[in-house]
Design a protein around this motif. Structure first.
Motif, PDB file in Angstrom:
ATOM      1  N   THR A   1      -9.123  -6.496  -6.443  1.00  0.00           N
ATOM      2  CA  THR A   1      -7.882  -7.133  -5.531  1.00  0.00           C
ATOM      3  C   THR A   1      -5.871  -6.258  -5.474  1.00  0.00           C
ATOM      4  O   THR A   1      -5.933  -5.998  -5.024  1.00  0.00           O
ATOM      5  CB  THR A   1      -7.069  -8.589  -6.310  1.00  0.00           C
ATOM      6  OG1 THR A   1      -8.633  -9.273  -6.690  1.00  0.00           O
ATOM      7  CG2 THR A   1      -5.592  -9.505  -5.560  1.00  0.00           C
ATOM      8  N   ALA A   2      -6.426  -5.366  -7.119  1.00  0.00           N
ATOM      9  CA  ALA A   2      -4.891  -4.637  -6.901  1.00  0.00           C
ATOM     10  C   ALA A   2      -5.324  -3.306  -6.013  1.00  0.00           C
ATOM     11  O   ALA A   2      -3.920  -3.421  -4.899  1.00  0.00           O
ATOM     12  CB  ALA A   2      -5.096  -4.438  -8.201  1.00  0.00           C
ATOM     13  N   LEU A   3      -6.124  -3.042  -5.505  1.00  0.00           N
ATOM     14  CA  LEU A   3      -6.531  -1.828  -4.718  1.00  0.00           C
ATOM     15  C   LEU A   3      -6.799  -2.731  -3.191  1.00  0.00           C
ATOM     16  O   LEU A   3      -5.145  -2.381  -2.530  1.00  0.00           O
ATOM     17  CB  LEU A   3      -8.161  -1.445  -4.072  1.00  0.00           C
ATOM     18  CG  LEU A   3      -8.084  -0.760  -5.967  1.00  0.00           C
ATOM     19  CD1 LEU A   3      -9.679   0.130  -5.625  1.00  0.00           C
ATOM     20  CD2 LEU A   3      -7.560   0.863  -5.573  1.00  0.00           C
ATOM     21  N   LEU A   4      -6.556  -3.992  -3.094  1.00  0.00           N
ATOM     22  CA  LEU A   4      -6.844  -4.571  -1.702  1.00  0.00           C
ATOM     23  C   LEU A   4      -5.147  -4.881  -1.535  1.00  0.00           C
ATOM     24  O   LEU A   4      -4.026  -5.381  -0.316  1.00  0.00           O
ATOM     25  CB  LEU A   4      -7.410  -5.828  -1.676  1.00  0.00           C
ATOM     26  CG  LEU A   4      -9.122  -5.343  -1.513  1.00  0.00           C
ATOM     27  CD1 LEU A   4     -10.281  -7.145  -0.898  1.00  0.00           C
ATOM     28  CD2 LEU A   4      -9.124  -5.056   0.177  1.00  0.00           C
ATOM     29  N   THR A   5      -4.752  -5.395  -1.832  1.00  0.00           N
ATOM     30  CA  THR A   5      -3.546  -5.935  -2.413  1.00  0.00           C
ATOM     31  C   THR A   5      -1.735  -4.350  -2.160  1.00  0.00           C
ATOM     32  O   THR A   5      -1.548  -4.454  -1.019  1.00  0.00           O
ATOM     33  CB  THR A   5      -2.799  -5.957  -3.731  1.00  0.00           C
ATOM     34  OG1 THR A   5      -3.399  -7.639  -3.918  1.00  0.00           O
ATOM     35  CG2 THR A   5      -1.479  -6.623  -3.097  1.00  0.00           C
ATOM     36  N   GLY A   6      -3.052  -3.277  -2.777  1.00  0.00           N
ATOM     37  CA  GLY A   6      -2.045  -1.962  -2.821  1.00  0.00           C
ATOM     38  C   GLY A   6      -2.072  -1.296  -1.314  1.00  0.00           C
ATOM     39  O   GLY A   6      -0.627  -0.907  -0.381  1.00  0.00           O
ATOM     40  N   ALA A   7      -3.259  -1.731  -0.530  1.00  0.00           N
ATOM     41  CA  ALA A   7      -3.467  -1.038   0.568  1.00  0.00           C
ATOM     42  C   ALA A   7      -2.936  -2.531   1.848  1.00  0.00           C
ATOM     43  O   ALA A   7      -3.333  -2.467   3.086  1.00  0.00           O
ATOM     44  CB  ALA A   7      -5.115  -1.361   1.252  1.00  0.00           C
TER      45      ALA A   7
END
Length: 234
Positions: A212-218
């Motif tokens: 989720t952190a990666l998808l949010t950052g992207a």
């Protein structure tokens, strides 16, 4: 602490979450209740099938999925479905239905593989032959996602006989710490844990948080409600 509400209305009907809950209940009522022990035996996930030291009723490539929809009793089922109902709707809202379903299943897979790895490395030969069942690994991934997306949501909870409201980052942080401590204790003291797959919970939560952190950052996932209450709000 029993969660009662996250205080965040969803923007649209949480179709996937409702269907997942319905599927879990249907499997329990229609498949498990007539023969609970046999159902757990046939649908459970056996860590020893991953490294080939035993053969289960189904190959591990199938059983990790069937185990996600199988539960050991009413309390196991209802507890899991309560967490999924409260925290799943807003994560589904943020992810979108198709991505949320894929995320949920991937979280369950990550949880099962974490539990298998820990059991195979640190557990006894007998422990690797004990089937694990339940949706809690996938739900742990949902909790990890919620931790990232809505850290300041107020979780309405039942504490003994009192209703309290706790920031999500505190509530879920305490939940994760409890799982982590018990997972460690189960490793250093084999045979403890009361049959709970704590390592699966740790693996699922970590998966949900990182992804989720990666998808949010992207910019692929975005929270669907304000993170902090407005000034002057209680």
């Amino acid at each position: 602490m029993l969660p009662l509400s996250d205080g965040l209305p969803a923007r649209r009907f949480p179709l996937v979450t409702v269907l997942l809950i319905a599927a879990n209940v249907a499997v329990f009522v229609l498949y498990e209740l007539p023969h609970v022990n046999a159902a757990v035996y046939h649908a459970g996930f056996y860590p020893c099938t991953v490294n080939g030291t035993c053969r289960g009723p189904e190959p591990w490539q199938v059983s990790w999925l069937t185990a996600m929809f199988t539960h050991a009793g009413w309390d196991h089922l209802l507890g899991n479905m309560l967490f999924l109902a409260i925290f799943g709707k807003n994560v589904e809202d943020a992810f979108g239905r198709a991505r949320y379903l894929g995320f949920y299943l991937a979280g369950g897979f990550a949880a099962s593989m974490t539990q298998a790895a820990v059991t195979l490395i640190y557990g006894t030969a007998g422990a690797t032959r004990v089937p694990s069942v339940g949706a809690s690994g996938a739900i742990a991934a949902v909790l990890g996602a919620f931790f990232v997306l809505y850290p300041h949501a107020r979780i309405k909870s039942l504490l003994l006989i009192f209703i309290v409201r706790i920031p999500a980052w505190v509530y879920l942080g305490m939940w994760f710490l409890y799982q982590l401590v018990n997972a460690h204790y189960a490793i250093v003291t084999p045979g403890t844990g009361g049959g709970v797959a704590f390592s699966a919970h740790v693996g699922g939560f970590a998966f949900g948080l990182i992804v989720t952190a990666l998808l949010t950052g992207a910019g692929r996932v975005e929270a669907n409600a304000p993170q902090r209450p407005a000034l002057g709000a209680l």
